[in-house]
Design an enzyme around this catalytic site. Sequence first.
Site, short mmCIF file in Angstrom:
data_model
loop_
_atom_site.label_atom_id
_atom_site.label_comp_id
_atom_site.label_asym_id
_atom_site.label_seq_id
_atom_site.Cartn_x
_atom_site.Cartn_y
_atom_site.Cartn_z
N LYS A 64 0.88 -1.32 -0.17
CA LYS A 64 -0.03 0.05 -0.09
C LYS A 64 0.67 1.26 0.03
O LYS A 64 0.41 2.13 -0.70
CB LYS A 64 -1.01 0.00 1.36
CG LYS A 64 -1.99 -1.01 1.02
CD LYS A 64 -3.18 -1.06 2.23
CE LYS A 64 -4.25 -1.59 1.81
NZ LYS A 64 -5.23 -1.28 2.98
N GLY A 125 -4.21 0.88 17.73
CA GLY A 125 -3.38 0.63 16.70
C GLY A 125 -3.05 1.94 15.88
O GLY A 125 -3.63 3.00 16.12
P1 ATR Z 1 -1.31 -2.15 9.07
O1 ATR Z 1 -0.72 -1.72 8.08
O2 ATR Z 1 -1.89 -3.47 9.13
O3 ATR Z 1 -1.85 -1.15 10.21
P2 ATR Z 1 1.43 -2.08 10.74
O4 ATR Z 1 1.43 -0.73 9.93
O5 ATR Z 1 2.48 -2.96 10.87
O6 ATR Z 1 0.36 -2.60 9.89
O7 ATR Z 1 0.89 -1.63 12.22
C1 ATR Z 1 0.36 -2.65 12.89
C2 ATR Z 1 -0.26 -2.30 14.35
O8 ATR Z 1 -0.73 -3.35 15.07
C3 ATR Z 1 0.54 -1.51 14.91
O9 ATR Z 1 -0.31 -0.52 15.80
C4 ATR Z 1 1.29 -2.33 15.90
O10 ATR Z 1 1.64 -1.63 17.31
P3 ATR Z 1 3.10 -1.00 17.47
O11 ATR Z 1 3.16 0.18 16.69
O12 ATR Z 1 3.44 -1.34 18.62
O13 ATR Z 1 4.07 -2.14 16.56
C5 ATR Z 1 0.01 -3.22 16.18
N1 ATR Z 1 0.37 -4.60 16.68
C6 ATR Z 1 1.01 -5.59 16.12
N2 ATR Z 1 1.13 -6.56 16.70
C7 ATR Z 1 0.75 -6.24 18.08
C8 ATR Z 1 0.61 -7.07 19.36
N3 ATR Z 1 0.98 -8.33 19.45
N4 ATR Z 1 0.08 -6.65 20.71
C9 ATR Z 1 -0.23 -5.11 20.46
N5 ATR Z 1 -0.16 -4.43 19.11
C10 ATR Z 1 0.32 -4.82 18.04
#
Ligand code: ATR
Length: 278
Positions: A64, A125
Amino acid sequence: MKLAVIGNPIKHSKSPEIHAEFAKQAGIEISFKKVEVSLENCNEWVESFFKEGGKGLSVTLPLKEQCIKIADEVSERAKISGAANVLYELNGKIIADCTDGTGLINDLVKNKKIPIKDKNILLIGAGGAARGIIPNFLLEHPKLITVANRTFSRASKLVDELSNTASLSSKSSILIASGLNPEELKDLHFDIIINATSVSTNPKLNLNLDKSIFKNTSVALDLYYSQAFTPFMESAKDAQVPIVIDGWGMLVEQAAESFNLWTNVNPDTSNLIAKHGE
Ligand code: ATR
């Protein structure tokens, strides 16, 4: 009309079925393939797709952000979200747009009659998915959007950036950042709670939210779509949240917006939404 969806992984994408249904309604003949494209091959693949007469592409993870860079022109909403979920050809140029936020609001407000105005919203998120929908929520004038994220600095950066975006700062709603700390969130109350993290994509992960976070909540929404309830949706259901929904409606509505960009036809989404991915 030559269309496709690209991403990696792409096997489980429902886009071909959704667009086949829209095309049938509109009486337009389309070819719609799902193609696994890696980040490394993205530019080359997209360029040759359009050179060879392609009209439109649906774009999913992890392409994206990259697709913004490939395009000759980028819509305002895609610029704000920093990501494109759709590309299309117009007068020999490749245009990037983002229909995710509009799709979600259409599903909530038009289809499900869930008002956003004056509501207190918790958005969990701060990644691409969260960024893509905040601008559209602001346009609906909620009372407050609280962005909570595991990594506080990322939430705070997102909030700062969006608050400083001229076309959004006039929209009056305040954004605050918060850590994803149940203790910290416990005393707040949220009408709508949205899971915009990528946690639901992995069945082994769980946000482990404290049940108290759902007190007074009338809508819990997981942006992820699957046939089964996600752990986030289960927690909301256990906490007696009256409306618990997933991202199926958003998926169909963002596709409808994209289909409109490719064909100028506004498809009827009601049948597909009622079928819920079956
Ligand atoms: P996307 O494009 O799907 O939003 P991304 O930009 O990688 O993917 O963002 C993933 C989101 O999920 C982030 O907010 C991430 O939190 P961090 O910024 O702390 O990484 C969150 N996320 C992913 N795994 C997580 C987990 N196990 N617990 C809590 N939040 C999680």
